[in-house]
Design a protein around this motif. Structure first.
Motif, PDB file in Angstrom:
ATOM      1  N   GLY A  16       0.782  -1.232   0.000  1.00  0.00           N
ATOM      2  CA  GLY A  16       0.000   0.000   0.000  1.00  0.00           C
ATOM      3  C   GLY A  16       0.810   1.276   0.000  1.00  0.00           C
ATOM      4  N   PHE A  17       2.122   1.170  -0.342  1.00  0.00           N
ATOM      5  CA  PHE A  17       2.951   2.372  -0.364  1.00  0.00           C
ATOM      6  C   PHE A  17       3.879   2.317  -1.574  1.00  0.00           C
ATOM      7  N   ALA A  18       3.288   2.403  -2.757  1.00  0.00           N
ATOM      8  CA  ALA A  18       4.054   2.307  -4.001  1.00  0.00           C
ATOM      9  C   ALA A  18       5.010   3.493  -4.131  1.00  0.00           C
ATOM     10  N   ASN A  19       6.308   3.199  -4.159  1.00  0.00           N
ATOM     11  CA  ASN A  19       7.290   4.280  -4.249  1.00  0.00           C
ATOM     12  C   ASN A  19       8.582   3.769  -4.863  1.00  0.00           C
ATOM     13  N   TYR A  20       9.019   4.465  -5.929  1.00  0.00           N
ATOM     14  CA  TYR A  20      10.244   4.033  -6.612  1.00  0.00           C
ATOM     15  C   TYR A  20      11.505   4.328  -5.790  1.00  0.00           C
ATOM     16  N   GLY A  21      11.470   5.354  -4.950  1.00  0.00           N
ATOM     17  CA  GLY A  21      12.633   5.648  -4.115  1.00  0.00           C
ATOM     18  C   GLY A  21      12.922   4.500  -3.163  1.00  0.00           C
ATOM     19  N   TRP A 120      12.013  14.695  -0.732  1.00  0.00           N
ATOM     20  CA  TRP A 120      12.029  16.048  -1.300  1.00  0.00           C
ATOM     21  C   TRP A 120      12.171  16.029  -2.822  1.00  0.00           C
ATOM     22  N   LEU A 121      12.433  14.861  -3.393  1.00  0.00           N
ATOM     23  CA  LEU A 121      12.662  14.743  -4.841  1.00  0.00           C
ATOM     24  C   LEU A 121      11.330  14.628  -5.572  1.00  0.00           C
ATOM     25  N   THR A 122      11.095  15.558  -6.449  1.00  0.00           N
ATOM     26  CA  THR A 122       9.827  15.552  -7.189  1.00  0.00           C
ATOM     27  C   THR A 122       9.848  14.607  -8.383  1.00  0.00           C
ATOM     28  N   ASP A 123      11.078  14.269  -8.868  1.00  0.00           N
ATOM     29  CA  ASP A 123      11.186  13.397 -10.038  1.00  0.00           C
ATOM     30  C   ASP A 123      12.539  12.686 -10.017  1.00  0.00           C
ATOM     31  N   LEU A 124      12.513  11.385  -9.726  1.00  0.00           N
ATOM     32  CA  LEU A 124      13.753  10.600  -9.665  1.00  0.00           C
ATOM     33  C   LEU A 124      14.413  10.444 -11.031  1.00  0.00           C
ATOM     34  N   ALA A 125      13.669  10.706 -12.093  1.00  0.00           N
ATOM     35  CA  ALA A 125      14.220  10.593 -13.440  1.00  0.00           C
ATOM     36  C   ALA A 125      15.032  11.820 -13.833  1.00  0.00           C
ATOM     37  N   ALA A 176      18.251  11.580 -10.362  1.00  0.00           N
ATOM     38  CA  ALA A 176      18.286  11.483  -8.901  1.00  0.00           C
ATOM     39  C   ALA A 176      18.190  10.030  -8.425  1.00  0.00           C
ATOM     40  N   GLY A 177      17.460   9.202  -9.163  1.00  0.00           N
ATOM     41  CA  GLY A 177      17.329   7.790  -8.795  1.00  0.00           C
ATOM     42  C   GLY A 177      18.665   7.081  -8.806  1.00  0.00           C
ATOM     43  N   LEU A 178      19.507   7.406  -9.800  1.00  0.00           N
ATOM     44  CA  LEU A 178      20.824   6.802  -9.906  1.00  0.00           C
ATOM     45  C   LEU A 178      21.731   7.273  -8.771  1.00  0.00           C
ATOM     46  N   VAL A 179      21.672   8.565  -8.446  1.00  0.00           N
ATOM     47  CA  VAL A 179      22.498   9.110  -7.358  1.00  0.00           C
ATOM     48  C   VAL A 179      22.015   8.561  -6.016  1.00  0.00           C
ATOM     49  N   LEU A 180      20.709   8.351  -5.889  1.00  0.00           N
ATOM     50  CA  LEU A 180      20.165   7.744  -4.672  1.00  0.00           C
ATOM     51  C   LEU A 180      20.758   6.352  -4.480  1.00  0.00           C
ATOM     52  N   TYR A 181      20.843   5.589  -5.565  1.00  0.00           N
ATOM     53  CA  TYR A 181      21.463   4.261  -5.500  1.00  0.00           C
ATOM     54  C   TYR A 181      22.905   4.370  -5.018  1.00  0.00           C
ATOM     55  N   TRP A 182      23.653   5.327  -5.569  1.00  0.00           N
ATOM     56  CA  TRP A 182      25.064   5.489  -5.222  1.00  0.00           C
ATOM     57  C   TRP A 182      25.237   5.846  -3.732  1.00  0.00           C
ATOM     58  N   VAL A 183      24.403   6.756  -3.248  1.00  0.00           N
ATOM     59  CA  VAL A 183      24.494   7.194  -1.852  1.00  0.00           C
ATOM     60  C   VAL A 183      24.161   6.042  -0.899  1.00  0.00           C
ATOM     61  N   VAL A 184      23.074   5.319  -1.183  1.00  0.00           N
ATOM     62  CA  VAL A 184      22.673   4.195  -0.326  1.00  0.00           C
ATOM     63  C   VAL A 184      23.727   3.093  -0.376  1.00  0.00           C
ATOM     64  N   SER A 185      24.261   2.838  -1.569  1.00  0.00           N
ATOM     65  CA  SER A 185      25.306   1.817  -1.722  1.00  0.00           C
ATOM     66  C   SER A 185      26.543   2.182  -0.915  1.00  0.00           C
ATOM     67  N   ASN A 186      26.948   3.453  -0.981  1.00  0.00           N
ATOM     68  CA  ASN A 186      28.098   3.918  -0.203  1.00  0.00           C
ATOM     69  C   ASN A 186      27.849   3.784   1.295  1.00  0.00           C
ATOM     70  N   ALA A 187      26.657   4.213   1.730  1.00  0.00           N
ATOM     71  CA  ALA A 187      26.321   4.151   3.152  1.00  0.00           C
ATOM     72  C   ALA A 187      26.335   2.706   3.650  1.00  0.00           C
ATOM     73  N   PHE A 188      25.810   1.812   2.831  1.00  0.00           N
ATOM     74  CA  PHE A 188      25.792   0.392   3.187  1.00  0.00           C
ATOM     75  C   PHE A 188      27.216  -0.151   3.255  1.00  0.00           C
ATOM     76  N   GLN A 189      28.047   0.252   2.291  1.00  0.00           N
ATOM     77  CA  GLN A 189      29.443  -0.195   2.257  1.00  0.00           C
ATOM     78  C   GLN A 189      30.211   0.321   3.475  1.00  0.00           C
ATOM     79  N   ILE A 190      29.963   1.567   3.836  1.00  0.00           N
ATOM     80  CA  ILE A 190      30.621   2.154   5.017  1.00  0.00           C
ATOM     81  C   ILE A 190      30.257   1.350   6.261  1.00  0.00           C
TER      82      ILE A 190
END
Length: 209
Positions: A16-21, A120-125, A176-190
């Motif tokens: 019930g919470f469809a979200n691409y982020g 805060w991102l209005t469009d991940l594309a 923004a979707g691609l940069v979101l992946y990079w940030v989360v990946s870095n945080a997970f790696q850290i």
């Protein structure tokens, strides 16, 4: 990778919470978990190489005029320490296809929900207009590099400054979707590296007792 992203998006929709982020974050965590054994191997190899750096420097000073003897002594050092200098590179090479695939998958993804917003991102594309994600991409890249850099040579200092700035700069134009992946990946790696280094430190202290 696009099918996997769609799968995770459908998963968020089913609760019930469809979200691409959130789907991108879940996909990132799944990839990092899948590659965790390779990450462990890579970090252990890097740590082992760091541990023998003082001995390597001694040998380089001692045999700086005799490269043949130096290579032979370094090979003996690697053998005695049980270290393979290429072991840290091979896991990274295996991970490269995943990184390339996720890059193109998110960059060219056809979102069913338009615009695909998140926080805060209005469009991940589209690129992040607030520059928050580019700054985070640079910051997490810096922390990750700092975490694995023990010897501050001139070259390492330059890379420690150049790479985060470069990543932050190119993130200004990436979706923004691609940069979101990079940030989360870095945080997970850290987090992974902190956990592994912490465990190694605990084992070392126990052995010292």
């Amino acid at each position: 990778m696009q099918s996997a992203l769609t799968f995770f998006y459908n998963m968020t929709a089913s609760i019930g919470f469809a979200n691409y982020g959130i789907a991108i974050i879940l996909l990132t965590i799944a990839i990092k978990a899948l590659l965790y054994p390779l990450t462990v191997k890579q970090v252990k190899s890097m740590k082992a190489m760091q541990d023998i750096q003082p001995k390597m420097k001694e040998l380089q000073e001692k045999y700086k005029g005799n490269p043949e003897k130096l290579n032979k002594e370094l090979a003996n050092l690697y053998k005695d320490a049980g270290v393979n200098p290429l072991a840290g590179c091979l896991p990274l090479l295996v991970q490269m296809p995943f990184l390339i695939a996720i890059f193109f998958a998110i960059r060219d993804y056809q979102y069913a929900q338009l615009p695909p917003s998140f926080l805060w991102l209005t469009d991940l594309a589209q690129p992040d207009p607030t520059y928050v994600l580019p700054v985070l991409s640079a910051l997490t890249t810096y922390i990750q590099q700092k975490q694995t850099t023990t010897e501050m040579t001139q070259q390492n200092k330059m890379m420690l400054i150049f790479m985060p700035i470069f990543i932050g700069y190119i993130s200004l134009t990436f979706p923004a979707g691609l940069v979101l992946y990079w940030v989360v990946s870095n945080a997970f790696q850290i987090g992974q590296q902190w956990f592994m280094y912490r465990n190694n430190a605990s084992v070392t202290r126990e052995e010292a007792r």
